[in-house]
Write a protein that holds these residues in place. Sequence first.
Motif, PDB file in Angstrom:
ATOM      1  N   ALA A   1     131.573  68.759  84.452  1.00  0.00           N
ATOM      2  CA  ALA A   1     130.212  68.243  84.301  1.00  0.00           C
ATOM      3  C   ALA A   1     130.275  66.908  83.582  1.00  0.00           C
ATOM      4  O   ALA A   1     130.913  66.782  82.534  1.00  0.00           O
TER       5      ALA A   1
ATOM      6  N   ALA B   1     128.229  63.159  82.303  1.00  0.00           N
ATOM      7  CA  ALA B   1     126.937  62.679  81.825  1.00  0.00           C
ATOM      8  C   ALA B   1     126.338  61.633  82.759  1.00  0.00           C
ATOM      9  O   ALA B   1     125.120  61.500  82.847  1.00  0.00           O
ATOM     10  N   SER B   2     127.176  60.885  83.463  1.00  0.00           N
ATOM     11  CA  SER B   2     126.665  59.827  84.330  1.00  0.00           C
ATOM     12  C   SER B   2     126.576  60.326  85.774  1.00  0.00           C
ATOM     13  O   SER B   2     125.639  61.006  86.149  1.00  0.00           O
ATOM     14  N   SER B   3     127.585  60.030  86.584  1.00  0.00           N
ATOM     15  CA  SER B   3     127.587  60.481  87.977  1.00  0.00           C
ATOM     16  C   SER B   3     128.988  60.939  88.365  1.00  0.00           C
ATOM     17  O   SER B   3     129.994  60.452  87.841  1.00  0.00           O
TER      18      SER B   3
ATOM     19  N   SER C   1     125.933  65.290  89.208  1.00  0.00           N
ATOM     20  CA  SER C   1     126.561  65.249  87.881  1.00  0.00           C
ATOM     21  C   SER C   1     127.679  66.268  87.732  1.00  0.00           C
ATOM     22  O   SER C   1     128.047  66.623  86.617  1.00  0.00           O
TER      23      SER C   1
END
Length: 390
Positions: free
Chosen positions: A346, A348-350, A379
């Motif tokens: 996972a 935080a951005s992409s 994400s």
Amino acid sequence: MTDGAAPRTSARASVRTPQVVDPLGALAARPVTLAAGAAALLLASVQTLSRASDVSTPWAAVVALLAVAAGAVVLVVAADPVRAPFGAGAAGCVAAACAVASVLSAVSTSGSNPFVRDDWAGVVSGVLVLGLAPYRPTREIVVVGAAVATVLAVVVVVESPGFVTTVPTATYVVVAVTPLLALTAASAVFSAVYVGHVERWLARAVGFRRVSTDDLRVTLARSVQQDRVTVLNREVVPFFARLIAAGSVAEGDADEARRVAEALRASLVADADATWLSRRLEAPGQRVATEVVDPGRVADRLGSEHRTALWAFFAAVDDPSVVDARSMRLVLTGQEARVDVTIELAVASSATAARRSLSPYLTVLRLVSGDLRIDRSPSLLTLRFSYDQH
């Protein structure tokens, strides 16, 4: 969205190439690959334009240049780290493009080609074959070069009656194929020497590791013993010290003794059940929260190559300068002789940006496993691969 092909057998189990034995070295060679593709197309274009007066069939000249461009594109695309390893099929396509370009180049100047020395087919084909050096084994490179040289020799023999210089036909053939054979030999020698050098280094490293194994076992035994002493000092010693100081057993001491025993047992069982993977990911100081699901303890059956690749990947995930990860989950499932691994990261951005940042590490994982698949959601980056149990 999913990247990667369907599962296949490990590249390590098939052929030993520079890319397989040293994935990071192959990454460093990518600029050379780009230069080889660009140089081949530029050289063919410049030579065709400089000999425009000899071109009797313009369409053949254009298609010959398109064939060179196709070979260069196949070389560059197949060498892309996200498509590793560079397959034999891609090398065959490069060879076919060289052969087609050689034939069409001759067709384009049919009846108006007085000299063989200014034909570009041999040099251009040699440059493309040279681009295979970091990715394919020596024997295959030799086969590719020999096949293209054979086609080129046949073309020259057919053209020879139109050449103005009166020499034996074999001389024309030698002049035409020499650049190709020289560059093929350079490519093959590089591949062989590189693989041999890396494998000798690995053999020495394995020897050093075996020599230090006994010392490492002693160190680990001392570490385990110290951990157990720490548990005793933390749980058992204070309890017995209190009993001795009191001089009698109170009503709640039995429950306390049971709690201490259960805590001690849980600590020892957890230590015994822990795998190298769980120890690595649950060590103090880890920035990214990680969950390991390995009920069959199959992580301990991982080979050294897979462990090294995963170790590097985990280090990159835990480095905020590489990727902004929030959490990671690993699931290992044993199936007969192979183990399936799923890693959910996972971010935080992409996921696309994370995949780009982790590209070198994903390339190494793809090479050591042979069947890495990458799923991307907004994400979440999901990796799926498998490995042989050792």
